[in-house]
Design an enzyme around this catalytic site. Sequence first.
Site, PDB file in Angstrom:
ATOM      1  CG  ASP A   8      -1.689   1.213   1.414  1.00 55.02           C
ATOM      2  OD1 ASP A   8      -2.358   1.599   0.446  1.00 55.02           O
ATOM      3  OD2 ASP A   8      -1.652   1.834   2.503  1.00 55.02           O
ATOM      4  CG  ASP A  10      -1.918   7.349   0.255  1.00 55.51           C
ATOM      5  OD1 ASP A  10      -1.169   8.296   0.045  1.00 55.51           O
ATOM      6  OD2 ASP A  10      -2.735   6.922  -0.591  1.00 55.51           O
TER       7      ASP A  10
HETATM    8  C1  G6P Z   1      -5.532   5.790  -0.058  1.00 53.14           C
HETATM    9  C2  G6P Z   1      -5.736   6.509   1.249  1.00 53.14           C
HETATM   10  C3  G6P Z   1      -7.175   6.924   1.385  1.00 53.14           C
HETATM   11  C4  G6P Z   1      -7.657   7.674   0.159  1.00 53.14           C
HETATM   12  C5  G6P Z   1      -7.504   6.794  -1.063  1.00 53.14           C
HETATM   13  C6  G6P Z   1      -7.942   7.493  -2.344  1.00 53.14           C
HETATM   14  O1  G6P Z   1      -5.977   4.481   0.062  1.00 53.14           O
HETATM   15  O2  G6P Z   1      -5.369   5.715   2.333  1.00 53.14           O
HETATM   16  O3  G6P Z   1      -7.295   7.720   2.542  1.00 53.14           O
HETATM   17  O4  G6P Z   1      -9.006   8.062   0.308  1.00 53.14           O
HETATM   18  O5  G6P Z   1      -6.148   6.420  -1.184  1.00 53.14           O
HETATM   19  O6  G6P Z   1      -7.024   8.515  -2.643  1.00 53.14           O
HETATM   20  P1  G6P Z   1      -7.170   9.568  -3.799  1.00 53.14           P
HETATM   21  O7  G6P Z   1      -5.781  10.163  -3.912  1.00 53.14           O
HETATM   22  O8  G6P Z   1      -7.560   8.839  -5.045  1.00 53.14           O
HETATM   23  O9  G6P Z   1      -8.202  10.551  -3.393  1.00 53.14           O
HETATM   24 MG    MG Z   2      -2.765   3.105   3.489  1.00 56.40          MG
END
Ligand code: G6P
Ligand code: MG
Length: 219
Positions: A8, A10
């Site tokens: 993953d 983030d």
């Molecule tokens: C990751 C983060 C989420 C976020 C998602 C979508 O999984 O942990 O918190 O909402 O990505 O991100 P984006 O950049 O597409 O809005």
């Molecule tokens: Mg994450």
Amino acid sequence: MIKGFIFDLDGVITDTAESHYKAWKKLSDDMGWNFDHEVNDKLRGISRMDSIQVILDHNNTTLDEKTLATLATKKNDIYVTSLETMTPDDYLPGAKELLTHLRTEGFSVALGSASKNAIKVLQQLNASGYFDVIGDGNSVSKSKPEPDIFLYGAEKLNLQPEECIVFEDAESGIDAAKAGGFHSVGIGPKDRVGHADLRFDTMAEATLFEIKSYFKDLF
Ligand code: G6P
Ligand code: MG
């Protein structure tokens, strides 16, 4: 045998959770919604549109699809602007070391992120070279806790789920890894990722030595 790793992004490679928080907080303040770090934690791993729905539910509010999409875009503009200041110094401690180690030992490595901004984040970190395959928010339609993003990564790496270890900081991410039949490493507190096969508080402790020691029968 373990042949590959799926990360993953983030909260595992870099701490964008705080940047996501600030962007959602700004939108929420503008809209008069309650939003705090506890709600933000529930957004780890879930898509942008699912995230805004969680915030609305938290505020007992409903909005039409078009307004939701406009507001999610507004949040994303704030978030993307904040990424401009991200640099190759912004890896979470230990993340770059582990990625480097996996490269030198010849493991296959994929990204399995729900973010549609993943490529931008990798570019800011100068991290693209660590990944053989990039799975992001554009790769599959069903987001975590469905296993699709990790199955996508494994398939592109030409590996079976049981040949891969997934790294995740989100409760929904560990759920997704387990649903897909992957081995899992959770990064974060027990109440969030305690259901992973192996858990570390931070990436700094997640060395290849520790991982090999735990999954010793699989290396
Ligand atoms: C990751 C983060 C989420 C976020 C998602 C979508 O999984 O942990 O918190 O909402 O990505 O991100 P984006 O950049 O597409 O809005
Ligand atoms: Mg994450």
